[in-house]
Design a protein around this motif. Sequence first.
Motif, mmCIF file in Angstrom:
data_model
loop_
_atom_site.group_PDB
_atom_site.id
_atom_site.type_symbol
_atom_site.label_atom_id
_atom_site.label_comp_id
_atom_site.label_asym_id
_atom_site.label_seq_id
_atom_site.Cartn_x
_atom_site.Cartn_y
_atom_site.Cartn_z
ATOM 1 N N UNK A 190 0.821 -1.205 0.000
ATOM 2 C CA UNK A 190 0.000 0.000 0.000
ATOM 3 C C UNK A 190 0.859 1.261 0.000
ATOM 4 N N UNK A 191 0.500 2.183 -0.889
ATOM 5 C CA UNK A 191 1.176 3.476 -0.945
ATOM 6 C C UNK A 191 2.363 3.543 -1.871
ATOM 7 N N UNK A 192 2.823 2.427 -2.394
ATOM 8 C CA UNK A 192 4.025 2.452 -3.237
ATOM 9 C C UNK A 192 3.761 3.144 -4.568
ATOM 10 N N UNK A 193 2.580 2.961 -5.137
ATOM 11 C CA UNK A 193 2.296 3.545 -6.453
ATOM 12 C C UNK A 193 2.293 5.069 -6.388
ATOM 13 N N UNK A 194 1.638 5.647 -5.376
ATOM 14 C CA UNK A 194 1.603 7.108 -5.279
ATOM 15 C C UNK A 194 2.979 7.659 -4.914
ATOM 16 N N UNK A 195 3.780 6.889 -4.193
ATOM 17 C CA UNK A 195 5.149 7.320 -3.910
ATOM 18 C C UNK A 195 5.973 7.369 -5.195
ATOM 19 N N UNK A 196 5.796 6.382 -6.052
ATOM 20 C CA UNK A 196 6.495 6.405 -7.340
ATOM 21 C C UNK A 196 5.992 7.562 -8.194
ATOM 22 N N UNK A 197 4.706 7.819 -8.151
ATOM 23 C CA UNK A 197 4.161 8.963 -8.894
ATOM 24 C C UNK A 197 4.787 10.268 -8.413
ATOM 25 N N UNK A 198 4.889 10.429 -7.094
ATOM 26 C CA UNK A 198 5.469 11.651 -6.543
ATOM 27 C C UNK A 198 6.914 11.818 -6.977
ATOM 28 N N UNK A 199 7.665 10.721 -6.981
ATOM 29 C CA UNK A 199 9.064 10.787 -7.411
ATOM 30 C C UNK A 199 9.170 11.187 -8.876
ATOM 31 N N UNK A 200 8.316 10.590 -9.716
ATOM 32 C CA UNK A 200 8.337 10.936 -11.140
ATOM 33 C C UNK A 200 7.790 12.340 -11.380
ATOM 34 N N UNK A 201 6.890 12.787 -10.529
ATOM 35 C CA UNK A 201 6.366 14.151 -10.641
ATOM 36 C C UNK A 201 7.493 15.165 -10.454
ATOM 37 N N UNK A 202 8.325 14.954 -9.440
ATOM 38 C CA UNK A 202 9.456 15.856 -9.208
ATOM 39 C C UNK A 202 10.449 15.765 -10.364
ATOM 40 N N UNK A 203 10.703 14.536 -10.835
ATOM 41 C CA UNK A 203 11.636 14.376 -11.955
ATOM 42 C C UNK A 203 11.104 15.078 -13.206
ATOM 43 N N UNK A 204 9.789 15.003 -13.430
ATOM 44 C CA UNK A 204 9.211 15.667 -14.597
ATOM 45 C C UNK A 204 9.318 17.180 -14.475
#
Length: 723
Positions: A190-204
């Motif tokens: 639980x929570x791993x997908x949104x954590x990956x999204x947040x990381x990619x959001x910053x990278x983007x």
Amino acid sequence: MPPTSSRVRSELDDPEVKDLGWRRDSTHVPSLIKGISNDDLFMMIRRFNKQVQHVRAIHPPPPHSLDLEISEDEEFSPDKLRANIERLYMTVIVGMAAFGKHIARLRSWNEPRRTAKFCGAYFIAWYFSILPALLLGTVLVLIFHPEYRERLFPPAPLAAVSATSGNLQVPRAGVVGSGDSLSGAPEAHQGEAVEQEASHFVAALGAIGAGTVMGQGGSPKRKRGEPRANENDDAGGEMETETDQGEGASDDSIAGALPDPSDFALHAKNVKDTANSNGLHDPAADVAKKSVESALWEKMRPVMRILADVADTWERLGNAIEPVPPFPKYEARLRLAGVLAPLLLAASFVPAAAVVRGTTFAVGVVFFGRPIITRVTYQVNHRYPHWRKLLELRRTLLKGVPTNAQLTLTLLRVAEMAKAPLPPPPISLPHHTAEAVDASNPALAHPPQAAEALKEHDFAFDTDSYEIEGVDPDHPQASDGDSNEAETGGTREGQGSEGSEKKKSGSKVLGLIKKTAHGGVSSILGVDHLKAKVGNEHSKRRLGAVAPPSEPASGEANTEGKADVDEEAAAKERAEAALKREGPTSFSARVHGKKGRVLLVTGAASPCLAWVPEKPLRAVLAASSGQSNIPSLGLQRRGVDSGLEGLPAEFVIGLADVVALRKVGGFGWKGRVVVGWATGREVVDGLEVVDVRGERRVFTAVRGRDELFNRLVAMGRQSWECL
């Protein structure tokens, strides 16, 4: 807390400490904290590990207040800024997106009964001029009655609802693999997908900024490690995001040999300006560059603080509405109701015209009354300089309500009081999400089969009236029967073969680059070993930072039923197995490049942290009887008897004497990325411990660094602040 442990004890296990799933191969972890699921608990620990990097002991906060607040002299670093932006995404941005999708569902009339009830209540309240009272009353009901939240706003996976039309949609990921992420990407925990999204959001964001040459620029080359680093001390370690650039630093480290990626955008801007000016350099451009760059970096620290405060307030509001034990259930809710109830009464009896006149009068006073407001503010600041802090939400309306980090620290302390430290979060392996990843197909449009799969999802509301968006009937993978499915399969195979042929050339180039980088990294690491042998302190700190190739987990040493096994060989096997385990009371670590173990001793008269070199410890373990042996190791502080007899440690630090903890890295973030990519191995970081005498101890190559940090923060009676 469960009363039993989950594994067989070894010689380095403290018999008073329960082991509740610290082994990586544990198949079942019992329920750890009453009132919260293990999935939620591990999610909070995972985010706590990333958010909290440096803490310092402070005086205990006032009653009903919490520690682990952000310090006033917090230092800026790109890593902290990135962590705060990720927190903002996971809390505020995702939360606002969820609210917007609930509104879109209501407006769509896909659930006619629910929307009709909202519509009727709205216009009845409008007719009787009590619309504000209705809204405030609804908020009070949602605060005190959680069961009405799902009745009024049935939950749905965020990725499966369109924010514009309110219809169902096939997520961009192609499957509903997670409920709290905007992409619906698969997740093992639980929570791993949104954590990956947040990381990619910053990278983007960084990629967009670099592409437009308007984003994050290179910081001035200040020596960030200098204020806290002492060249003649153990504490010359580097922060996670920076390397020590003092005079005594080694310039041949991997991080030092790499260019700063944050400078790329500025260099590209300089090249572009030079090209546009026919190769002539404009001195005025340097003045503008320095002025703008310095102004931006001066404002980065307050911007980072604002982002952190916004995320903290959002988390506190969530924890006030849904408190988690051991925090009180109704105290924060009653405080919120105490503010909303008078507003509800005022909204019920005060005419709307009076509200409009009062609001417009206040706007006029604020707009035209600047001289008076300035004088009054000056007098108040002079007499009560800290009045703004006293009015902060965390000290008034949300007093005693934790952020997620403070909640995690509280739960860690509860576990330590029960002698059952919380185990590390489980690691996601590729096979955990293999089926979901195979079923996913990230794209803007999907075949009709994806819509059929979405209808099979178990929604909390009736979806018969919902249309499904994101489906393309003419999609190449669309199939009407078995024959079409076979044709689609052949098409996929053909496309896959064509794609693989196109990637061959790129893969060869990438492989050549990776092979070259691997050779360069190996050479630098080899030089580090040689320099460490001749006494270079910086090279010693990097020894062991690159983990050896992964090996299968060793099982428990068991000699039962093997009468022909030599006792000495069995003892060595037990010692080797004990030295390979990480936590909860023993962690592998190096000091000045020398291998050893960090031991947490809680059974002694004064709990302490000790470091024992590996060679003498191995000899003691080989001579032991195979029982839990930490109390008999006889850790002694120099000049202070711990009440135990036996093997003296290299040094011992009392837990009550720890005044600061800081996570450090030997390569810096640039070197970490390159080493991890080139070698395919884990980069192991370290931990700095400061005691009351100001003595700094740096443990490097700590395999369970985050778990050791969490135990040290939670075991003592200190109150902390974040730096």
